[in-house]
Design a protein around this motif. Structure first.
Motif, mmCIF file in Angstrom:
data_model
loop_
_atom_site.group_PDB
_atom_site.id
_atom_site.type_symbol
_atom_site.label_atom_id
_atom_site.label_comp_id
_atom_site.label_asym_id
_atom_site.label_seq_id
_atom_site.Cartn_x
_atom_site.Cartn_y
_atom_site.Cartn_z
ATOM 1 N N GLU A 80 -35.071 10.315 -30.442
ATOM 2 C CA GLU A 80 -34.011 11.310 -30.587
ATOM 3 C C GLU A 80 -34.515 12.695 -30.171
ATOM 4 O O GLU A 80 -33.782 13.475 -29.545
ATOM 5 C CB GLU A 80 -33.521 11.337 -32.031
ATOM 6 N N ASP A 83 -34.514 12.922 -26.439
ATOM 7 C CA ASP A 83 -33.160 12.919 -25.881
ATOM 8 C C ASP A 83 -32.478 14.274 -25.992
ATOM 9 O O ASP A 83 -31.507 14.542 -25.270
ATOM 10 C CB ASP A 83 -32.309 11.852 -26.566
ATOM 11 N N ASP A 86 -33.563 15.329 -22.665
ATOM 12 C CA ASP A 86 -33.325 14.383 -21.570
ATOM 13 C C ASP A 86 -31.846 14.259 -21.223
ATOM 14 O O ASP A 86 -31.496 14.106 -20.052
ATOM 15 C CB ASP A 86 -33.890 13.007 -21.955
ATOM 16 N N ARG A 87 -30.969 14.321 -22.215
ATOM 17 C CA ARG A 87 -29.532 14.158 -21.944
ATOM 18 C C ARG A 87 -28.982 15.270 -21.069
ATOM 19 O O ARG A 87 -28.359 15.005 -20.036
ATOM 20 C CB ARG A 87 -28.761 14.034 -23.253
ATOM 21 N N PRO A 88 -29.167 16.563 -21.446
ATOM 22 C CA PRO A 88 -28.669 17.601 -20.524
ATOM 23 C C PRO A 88 -29.427 17.637 -19.205
ATOM 24 O O PRO A 88 -28.867 17.991 -18.163
ATOM 25 C CB PRO A 88 -28.864 18.902 -21.319
ATOM 26 N N SER A 90 -30.397 15.155 -17.496
ATOM 27 C CA SER A 90 -29.877 14.130 -16.593
ATOM 28 C C SER A 90 -28.755 14.668 -15.707
ATOM 29 O O SER A 90 -28.500 14.122 -14.624
ATOM 30 C CB SER A 90 -29.380 12.929 -17.399
ATOM 31 N N GLU A 91 -28.072 15.736 -16.136
ATOM 32 C CA GLU A 91 -27.026 16.341 -15.316
ATOM 33 C C GLU A 91 -27.607 16.960 -14.047
ATOM 34 O O GLU A 91 -26.891 17.120 -13.052
ATOM 35 C CB GLU A 91 -26.283 17.406 -16.116
ATOM 36 N N LYS A 247 -42.191 10.830 -23.770
ATOM 37 C CA LYS A 247 -41.384 9.610 -23.856
ATOM 38 C C LYS A 247 -42.267 8.365 -23.912
ATOM 39 O O LYS A 247 -41.926 7.386 -24.587
ATOM 40 C CB LYS A 247 -40.417 9.544 -22.659
ATOM 41 N N SER A 389 -21.014 6.907 -25.178
ATOM 42 C CA SER A 389 -21.952 6.151 -24.344
ATOM 43 C C SER A 389 -22.049 4.716 -24.850
ATOM 44 O O SER A 389 -22.358 4.490 -26.021
ATOM 45 C CB SER A 389 -23.337 6.818 -24.377
ATOM 46 N N TRP A 396 -34.976 1.955 -23.375
ATOM 47 C CA TRP A 396 -35.106 3.155 -24.193
ATOM 48 C C TRP A 396 -34.390 2.978 -25.528
ATOM 49 O O TRP A 396 -35.009 2.856 -26.564
ATOM 50 C CB TRP A 396 -34.561 4.353 -23.418
#
Length: 646
Positions: A80, A83, A86-88, A90-91, A247, A389, A396
């Protein structure tokens, strides 16, 4: 004269069936047995419905607990934490992809001529080599031998290759991008191709050099755009390097935790079997096997320390990259070489500040993140019912957010109802009120026959016919003003909606016609007595009076299309993502996945009892509730607006 015997008088059949007598069957009243028989048959549906509900609840009941456990490992192992960045981040890949497309569409008009000539020449060379493959292979094999063969052995092979190559070059179909002299030169040079020479023919080298010069010239013309694309692509490299190292750390902890809990589950099963075993030797063997599989749960506090020690380093990289994204938005050119490139630049310029803001917002989350924060059951419920999602079989972390599936199902169902409602209601009105008996004998069987077509056949039609037809129509130049045209994917929500509309028409047609038939004759007689025309009677009396039944038909048609599986699985595109509604009505031409499609696609590939298995049954429970609600609404509408009995 012979007297004819008088006929034997028999009581009516109804009296024979319903008369009360003293006859019994195994001591029971026959009429009671008949009533019981029909009552038992009518109760079968209730029993089946109850069994379906019990089965769904039994399989899906443990999902929340299982998913809660997985989310706890996800947090405690540190996934977590990673992420959050990592989540933003990925944009950034999507934004870089748009900039590369802007560069390509800007540069293409300048280089497409020389590129077409270069590519055509290389294609001709490959065709010649393919046509002479059988002749070239023996010579190539001989040249690889050690020691090298004698010239007397190679000369026949060389002559064979030369003859085949000259013949293939002579038959070569040179495209119009080359002049007659250039075509002759290509044939002459390709006629000399041999495995012994690895260098390119001179003309191919000239064409490649011309392309390189033109490409450099085009990129110099759009230098700021090319530089911005390169800078944005390279900007997050340091951040990605740190993040990838973290990671690896947290993923190792998660894998250790998963292994531990898998072995522990097997160990508990062995101990349970041992407790039930009657043979002492078997019991002892089971206990030994259970002890051998015993492992210790990972120490999450110790494993997360190396990650948290680099927290400030990670935050520094995030802040630096966010500043680079802001700078890229400012320095980005306002116009590209084409309208498409300009549109892409506008989208990237608008998205970059939001992208940078999302990363900065994550900085505070990184600082306040706690490994030991408990995962509440409300967090799990929110992750499922409001999660955006649906990601499975991931190395992962698996996520089960069913919002993309629900949105896909709803949009496709609405498309189908919007198309099917006017078709089915208009057909019902015409057939019921205006069609002759001969027309009714044709229309009704044809519409009802549609219901007999297997859904998988309709899916094939959608793949091979409807999808291609819609895509070809969208590419008509004078239709380019329509939202979403030209479409990119032939398998999309509109394609699925059209086929589902066709499947819903028979149900809606039959129910709508029944609703019109149920309008009391007194209403029609009163309208005729007042001097109304046929059209006035139909549209001002009959249709309004049967409107509740028509509404119920539409709702039941909605329930029909929401529950359909095979068509949407084959033609909806199966992309698990919330459609992009920013494009307006053109959203209907995007691919999507559905509640029914995900169950059909994934249920056969998951292990029984896993979180993925239980999540699919939770989707089934939601789908079941939606179907019951739609049917309940249809019945409520009918009861609320039911006409008085004549």
């Amino acid at each position: 004269m012979v007297d004819t015997p008088a006929p034997i008088e028999r009581p009516p059949l109804r009296d024979l069936i319903l008369r009360k007598g003293k006859r019994t069957i195994v001591g029971a009243d026959p009429q009671g047995l008949i009533r019981g028989f029909f009552a038992a048959n009518s109760s079968v549906t209730i029993i089946v419905l109850a069994l379906i509900m019990i089965f769904l609840l039994k399989e899906g009941a443990g999902f929340l607990g299982t998913y809660k456990h997985e989310l706890e490992i996800y947090r405690r192992a540190g996934l977590e934490f990673c992420d959050i960045v990592d989540r933003p981040l990925s944009e950034q890949q999507e934004l870089s992809s748009k900039l590369r497309r802007a560069v390509t569409t800007s540069v293409d008009p300048i280089i497409q001529g020389v590129r077409a000539r270069r590519d055509a020449a290389f294609l001709l060379k490959r065709e010649v080599e393919e046509q002479t493959k059988l002749a070239r292979e023996p010579l190539a094999a001989a040249l690889e031998k050690e020691p090298a063969p004698a010239a007397t052995e190679l000369d026949p092979l060389r002559q064979q290759v030369a003859a085949a190559t000259q013949q293939a070059a002579a038959k070569m179909n040179v495209p119009d991008v080359f002049t007659a002299d250039e075509a002759k030169r290509l044939r002459d040079e390709f006629a000399k191709l041999t495995p012994e020479v690895s260098d390119l023919p001179p003309m191919l080298m000239e064409l490649s050099a011309a392309f390189t010069v033109k490409d450099k010239e085009a990129k110099q013309k759009f230098g700021p755009l090319v530089d911005a694309s390169d800078e944005l692509e390279e900007a997050p490299e340091e951040l990605r390097g740190v993040l990838d190292e973290l990671k690896e750390e947290v993923l190792a902890t998660k894998e250790a935790a998963t292994t531990h809990f898998t072995l522990e589950e097997g160990r508990q099963k062995l101990l349970k079997a041992a407790s039930k075993a009657k043979d002492p030797q078997e019991k002892e063997d089971l206990i030994k096997e259970a002890d051998a599989s015993k492992t210790d749960e990972p120490n999450y506090e110790e494993s997360i320390k190396p990650v948290l020690e680099r927290r400030e380093e990670l935050i520094g990289k995030v802040v630096a990259y966010a500043a680079a994204a802001d700078a890229a938005a400012v320095n980005l050119p306002k116009e590209g070489g084409t309208a498409e490139a300009t549109q892409l630049l506008t989208e990237v310029r608008a998205a970059l500040p939001l992208h940078a803001k999302a990363l900065r917002d994550g900085v505070e989350s990184l600082r306040t993140w706690k490994q030991d924060k408990p995962v509440s059951i409300f967090t799990v419920i929110g992750a499922f019912f409001f999660g955006t999602s649906w990601l499975t079989n991931s190395s992962w972390q698996d996520f089960f957010g069913f919002v993309p599936l629900l949105v896909g199902s709803v949009v496709i169902a609405l498309i189908a109802i919007v198309i099917a409602t006017p078709l089915s209601v208009a057909a019902a009105i015409y057939t019921n009120q205006f069609a002759s008996d001969r027309e009714k004998e044709i229309i009704k069987p044809v519409i009802e026959f549609i219901q007999a077509i297997p859904s998988v056949v309709l899916g094939f039609i959608g793949i091979s016919l409807v999808g291609d037809l819609i895509k070809e129509i969208s590419e008509v130049p004078w239709l380019g003003w329509l939202p979403g045209f030209p479409i990119q994917e032939r398998l999309n929500m509109f394609n699925a909606g059209c086929l589902l509309a066709l499947m819903a028409v028979p149900t809606m047609f039959s129910l709508a016609e029944d609703a019109l038939n149920n309008v009391p004759q007194a209403y029609i007689d009163a309208s005729d007595a007042l001097g109304a025309t046929k059209l006035q009677t139909v549209f001002r009396v009959i249709v309004p009076a049967g409107l509740s039944g028509i509404a119920a038909a539409i709702l039941l048609g909605l329930g029909r299309v929401i529950g359909e599986t095979m068509v949407v699985l084959l033609v909806a595109g199966n992309r698990i993502a919330i459609p992009d509604f920013s494009g307006g009505p053109g959203v209907i031409f995007q691919p999507a996945h559905t509640l029914t499609g995900i169950i059909a696609q994934e249920l056969g590939e998951v292990s029984r009892g896993s979180a993925h298995w239980q999540a699919l049954f939770m989707v089934g429970i939601v789908l079941f509730v939606i179907s019951l609600a739609v049917n309940g609404c249809a019945r409520a509408v009918v009861r609320r607006f039911e006409l008085p009995k004549a």
